[in-house]
Design an enzyme around this catalytic site. Structure first.
Site, PDB file in Angstrom:
ATOM      1  N   CYS A 251       0.882  -1.189   0.000  1.00  0.00           N
ATOM      2  CA  CYS A 251       0.000   0.000   0.000  1.00  0.00           C
ATOM      3  C   CYS A 251       0.909   1.226   0.000  1.00  0.00           C
ATOM      4  O   CYS A 251       1.028   1.938   0.996  1.00  0.00           O
ATOM      5  CB  CYS A 251      -0.918   0.011   1.211  1.00  0.00           C
ATOM      6  SG  CYS A 251      -1.969  -1.446   1.378  1.00  0.00           S
ATOM      7  N   ALA A 252       1.562   1.484  -1.114  1.00  0.00           N
ATOM      8  CA  ALA A 252       2.750   2.339  -1.124  1.00  0.00           C
ATOM      9  C   ALA A 252       2.497   3.837  -1.240  1.00  0.00           C
ATOM     10  O   ALA A 252       3.302   4.636  -0.764  1.00  0.00           O
ATOM     11  CB  ALA A 252       3.677   1.919  -2.264  1.00  0.00           C
ATOM     12  N   GLY A 255       4.385   6.926  -1.609  1.00  0.00           N
ATOM     13  CA  GLY A 255       5.688   6.358  -1.932  1.00  0.00           C
ATOM     14  C   GLY A 255       6.773   6.536  -0.891  1.00  0.00           C
ATOM     15  O   GLY A 255       7.890   6.041  -1.080  1.00  0.00           O
ATOM     16  N   GLY A 256       6.479   7.216   0.208  1.00  0.00           N
ATOM     17  CA  GLY A 256       7.521   7.534   1.180  1.00  0.00           C
ATOM     18  C   GLY A 256       8.276   6.335   1.724  1.00  0.00           C
ATOM     19  O   GLY A 256       9.502   6.368   1.849  1.00  0.00           O
ATOM     20  N   LYS A 257       7.569   5.251   2.031  1.00  0.00           N
ATOM     21  CA  LYS A 257       8.250   4.078   2.590  1.00  0.00           C
ATOM     22  C   LYS A 257       9.084   3.367   1.527  1.00  0.00           C
ATOM     23  O   LYS A 257      10.152   2.836   1.816  1.00  0.00           O
ATOM     24  CB  LYS A 257       7.240   3.141   3.257  1.00  0.00           C
ATOM     25  CG  LYS A 257       6.662   3.733   4.520  1.00  0.00           C
ATOM     26  CD  LYS A 257       5.693   2.784   5.210  1.00  0.00           C
ATOM     27  CE  LYS A 257       5.079   3.492   6.401  1.00  0.00           C
ATOM     28  NZ  LYS A 257       4.291   4.682   6.003  1.00  0.00           N
ATOM     29  N   ASP A 275      -0.251   0.321  -5.482  1.00  0.00           N
ATOM     30  CA  ASP A 275      -1.415   1.040  -4.988  1.00  0.00           C
ATOM     31  C   ASP A 275      -2.612   0.631  -5.823  1.00  0.00           C
ATOM     32  O   ASP A 275      -2.465   0.238  -6.988  1.00  0.00           O
ATOM     33  CB  ASP A 275      -1.229   2.557  -5.045  1.00  0.00           C
ATOM     34  CG  ASP A 275      -2.286   3.278  -4.206  1.00  0.00           C
ATOM     35  OD1 ASP A 275      -2.070   3.431  -2.992  1.00  0.00           O
ATOM     36  OD2 ASP A 275      -3.340   3.656  -4.764  1.00  0.00           O
ATOM     37  N   ASP A 320       1.688  -1.009   5.030  1.00  0.00           N
ATOM     38  CA  ASP A 320       1.245   0.215   5.709  1.00  0.00           C
ATOM     39  C   ASP A 320      -0.197   0.441   5.274  1.00  0.00           C
ATOM     40  O   ASP A 320      -0.461   1.097   4.278  1.00  0.00           O
ATOM     41  CB  ASP A 320       2.142   1.393   5.323  1.00  0.00           C
ATOM     42  CG  ASP A 320       1.761   2.660   6.067  1.00  0.00           C
ATOM     43  OD1 ASP A 320       1.712   2.622   7.310  1.00  0.00           O
ATOM     44  OD2 ASP A 320       1.503   3.686   5.412  1.00  0.00           O
ATOM     45  N   CYS A 372      -1.047   4.715  10.721  1.00  0.00           N
ATOM     46  CA  CYS A 372      -0.917   6.031  11.342  1.00  0.00           C
ATOM     47  C   CYS A 372      -2.150   6.315  12.194  1.00  0.00           C
ATOM     48  O   CYS A 372      -2.755   7.374  12.112  1.00  0.00           O
ATOM     49  CB  CYS A 372      -0.678   7.132  10.308  1.00  0.00           C
ATOM     50  SG  CYS A 372      -1.968   7.258   9.038  1.00  0.00           S
TER      51      CYS A 372
END
Length: 433
Positions: A251-252, A255-257, A275, A320, A372
């Site tokens: 679940c990118a 794209g941060g991770k 995604d 995530d 989060c």
């Protein structure tokens, strides 16, 4: 367009159209062509009113009788916010500008007089008004959410968290060490007029103030850094990606991770970033291109749907998952006012994604689960359910920098008031060989 009008339009849209404050305000600022100073004021007004909306209504309702339409109430909230929270703004300006907004946007010819009278009464009595003891009203969080935090943190911890939610949040920049060092990026940002300081405990992370439009900075355009909270970066650090690994981020977006993993791997290996929406695949591709990260391959894929050729194929899988977002209230204060009913279905979605993600892990490989949010039903309960169903996975101890430290249980919750990060949950599982 003035700063106050931009804030007014955004606040009305949030309630009338269920818009998100950050996105609507950004469009409004662009359309209105506000300069940096006016844009900063509009942002402060918008988020300040959002953060204190229930308390502002409590102040206003002491002097306003009867039902108020949205236009009038928004003008009163803006005036009251400036009066109680922005001490550098003259009271006369706060009152007069709210009256002007009412005249411009209200169809009721008597509305501006009402706004003027209520705000003048507030001004005359504000020294005698003390905020209520009720934590829900004082910190403008709905009762259900305050009760959930009280169960976990007690009254003192809950008050500290709610107060933290209503503060201003610094921007976190993660340095692309494939392109530059943290000191080089810091010097470039300082030269561009941005205040940049090393993060107190996370390496290659800078805390930014006075950023203006980051996208316009040369150092951003050449891919020296990307924006990501310390908590999300820490989650990838816990996963411990190594050069040459094959990594799946289920679940990118945005794209941060994936970016953090690619940088940790020295851009050596393969990262498949997924995604469910094709436009978000494009977003990941643009970000990777700007950062010069060639190990990332973005695809459109539903995290709940099995891809047979991926089974047992990845050294590390990052999940995530979609969540209630209650850990990022500091950045998106309107989250607290959304209907909680749809949130009840999230654990089922999270379990389905985690179950599917587990099938992609190689024997001996790692599975990272993160959210989060701060609700146990989306965090510990989901992981516990997974471990119960998948006996070949075990939770693995986490070694993280202080003040987070060691997590023997294999999972940890980061709290804004304790760690200075987003509210975040991290769990690491290892598949047996």
């Amino acid at each position: 367009m003035t700063a106050r009008e931009a804030a007014f339009r955004t606040l009305v849209a949030c309630e009338k159209q269920d818009a998100w404050a950050d996105g609507f305000l950004k469009r409004t600022l662009n359309e209105g062509k506000l300069d940096g100073r006016e844009a900063a004021l509009a942002t402060r007004l918008t988020f300040g009113v959002m953060q204190n909306r229930m308390l502002l209504d409590w102040y206003v309702d002491r002097f306003a009788k009867g039902k108020l339409d949205l236009t009038v109430r928004t003008a009163l909230r803006l005036g009251a916010y400036q009066m109680f929270f922005l001490t550098r703004v003259p009271v006369s300006a706060a009152v007069n500008e709210s009256v002007k907004l009412t005249r411009k946007f209200s169809r009721n010819p008597g509305a501006s007089g009402l706004v003027n009278a209520v705000l003048r009464n507030l001004e005359r009595n504000r020294q005698e008004i003390t905020p209520p003891e009720d934590l829900s009203i004082r910190y403008s969080h709905p009762r259900w959410l305050v009760d959930a935090f009280l169960q976990r943190l007690g009254e003192e911890g809950t008050q500290a968290l709610l107060e933290c939610h209503n503060g201003e949040v610094p921007t976190m920049a993660q340095v692309n060490t494939c392109r530059a060092t943290a000191e080089e990026v810091r010097e470039a940002l300082t030269a561009a007029g941005v205040e940049a300081q090393p993060h107190p405990w996370l390496k290659d992370c800078l805390t930014l103030q006075g950023t203006g439009s980051l996208e316009q900075l040369e150092t951003f355009q050449r891919g020296d850094f990307y924006i990501q909270d310390a908590a999300a970066r820490l989650a990838v650090q816990a996963a411990d990606p190594k050069p040459g690994m094959r990594v799946l981020d289920v679940c990118a977006a945005p794209g941060g991770k994936s970016f953090a993993a690619a940088i940790a791997m020295g851009d050596q290996g393969e990262i498949v970033s997924c995604d469910i929406h094709s436009h978000k695949q494009t977003l990941i591709e643009h970000g990777a291109r700007r950062l010069g990260l060639n190990s990332i391959r973005a695809v459109t894929q539903n995290g709940k749907e099995r891809v047979p050729e991926w089974e047992g194929a990845f050294d590390l899988v990052i999940a995530d998952v979609p969540c209630s977002g209650l850990g990022i209230i500091r950045k998106k204060p309107d989250i607290r006012y959304k209907d909680p009913k749809p949130l009840e279905g999230l654990p089922a979605i999270q379990k389905a994604i985690l179950d599917n993600a587990g099938a992609y892990v190689k024997p001996g490989g790692a599975l990272l689960y993160s959210t989060c949010t701060l609700l146990e039903r989306e965090n510990e309960a989901v992981v516990s359910d997974f471990v119960e169903k998948h006996k070949n996975f075990t939770l693995e101890k986490l070694e993280l920098p202080e003040p987070v430290g060691r997590a023997e249980e294999g999972y940890v919750t980061l709290w804004p008031h304790l760690h200075g990060t987003d509210g975040f949950f991290i769990a690491k599982l290892r598949r047996g060989t």
